[in-house]
Motif scaffolding. Structure first.
Motif: not given
Length: 267
Positions: A2-12, A130-133, A252-263
Motif C-alpha cells: 500500500s505504501l508503494n501505491s499511495s506514494f506517487p499520489d502523496k508525492l503529486k 481518472k488518469a487525468g486525460g 517556471r512553475i508549469v515547466e517544473s510541474l510538467d517535468k516532475i509530474l511526468s516522472v
C-alpha cells in the motif's frame, strides 16, 4: 504494497502544494508584477462585456492588500478576508476569485437530447478519465436538431478546465480539454454533470489547471446532498480563491510541474 501505491499520489499532492504556495520555484524581483497581468485580464473582460459576449458581474470581487492584510471589495462593501484565505502566498503574488479570471460564466452544460449517431459530441463525466486525460470515445452524440440551443461560446474549446459536478465516485475530478482530444473535428458540448471553467488566455498554459488539481480533494469534500445525488455547485467553483504569481513565474512553475509530474507518473 500500500505504501508503494499511495506514494506517487502523496508525492503529486505535495508537489502541487509547493507549486501553488509559491515554494516550488524561486521568485524573481525582475518579473512583471502579477497586478499587470490581472489588469490585462480586466481589460479583456471589459471588451467581452462591451461585445455582449458576457454579462457584467454585479458582485464582482476585487481583492487588494493594505497594511499586510487582504481586503475584498464587492459593490460598495469592503471586508477583510484574512481569515478566509486558504494559505499564505509570496508578496509578489495576488489572490483572485475564480470567476474574476474566467472569460465566461462558470456553469454546467445543459441536459442533452441524445441520438445514436451525429456530428456533435456530448462531453459527460466519464470522458474525464481518472488518469487525468480526456477520452472522447466515451462520449455520446447530440441530436443535431438540439444543437441550435448551444451558442458558440458554450461549445468546448482548447484549454477548458472540466470539473465533474454531480454523482458519486468522480465528483470534483478535474480535467483539461485539448483540441487534440477531438474526434473527427466535431463540435463538443458539455452535459449537465460537468462544469466548464474557461480562463483568460493571458495565463501560462496549464497554470490554472494545476491550481484546480491542487484543490481537487477539497472540491470532492464540498459535495452537497445525499450520497447518490451529491453535487458541486458552480457557485462554489466561482468563489474559489486562486493564487496568481507573476506570469514569468507561472511559466517556471508549469515547466517544473510538467517535468516532475511526468516522472511521478512512472513511479
Amino acid at each position: 504494497s500500500s505504501l508503494n501505491s499511495s506514494f506517487p499520489d502523496k508525492l503529486k499532492k505535495s508537489i502541487l502544494q509547493w507549486a501553488v504556495h509559491g515554494k516550488l520555484v524561486p521568485q524573481d524581483e525582475n518579473d512583471e508584477p502579477a497586478e499587470m497581468l490581472l489588469e490585462r485580464i480586466r481589460v479583456e473582460k471589459e471588451a467581452l462585456i462591451k461585445a455582449g459576449k458576457i454579462k457584467r458581474d454585479k458582485h464582482e470581487s476585487v481583492i487588494f492588500r493594505r497594511d499586510n492584510s487582504h481586503y475584498e471589495k464587492r459593490g460598495s462593501e469592503v471586508v477583510c478576508i484574512d481569515d478566509e484565505l486558504p494559505f499564505e502566498i509570496p508578496a509578489s503574488w495576488r489572490w483572485v476569485r475564480a470567476q474574476t479570471i474566467s472569460t465566461k460564466e462558470i456553469k454546467r452544460g445543459k441536459s442533452p437530447q441524445y441520438t445514436e449517431n451525429s456530428t456533435v459530441y456530448v462531453f459527460a463525466q466519464k470522458c474525464n478519465v481518472k488518469a487525468g486525460g480526456i477520452n472522447m470515445r466515451l462520449a455520446k452524440f447530440l441530436d443535431v436538431s438540439a444543437f441550435c440551443r448551444y451558442p458558440m461560446e458554450e461549445q468546448m474549446i482548447d484549454g477548458d478546465i472540466i470539473v465533474n459536478s454531480t454523482g458519486e465516485g468522480t465528483l470534483g475530478r478535474i480535467g483539461i480539454f485539448r483540441d487534440s482530444d477531438r474526434l473527427n473535428d466535431y463540435p463538443i458540448v458539455p452535459d449537465s454533470h460537468v462544469a466548464i471553467i474557461r480562463t483568460s488566455r493571458e495565463f501560462a498554459e496549464n497554470y490554472i489547471y494545476y491550481v484546480f488539481r491542487y484543490y481537487q480533494a477539497y472540491l470532492e469534500s464540498l459535495g452537497e446532498g445525499s450520497t447518490k445525488q451529491t453535487e458541486l455547485k458552480p457557485a462554489v467553483l466561482a468563489e474559489l480563491f486562486v493564487p496568481i504569481p507573476p506570469l514569468e513565474e507561472q511559466h517556471r512553475i508549469v515547466e517544473s510541474l510538467d517535468k516532475i509530474l511526468s516522472v511521478s507518473e512512472q513511479l
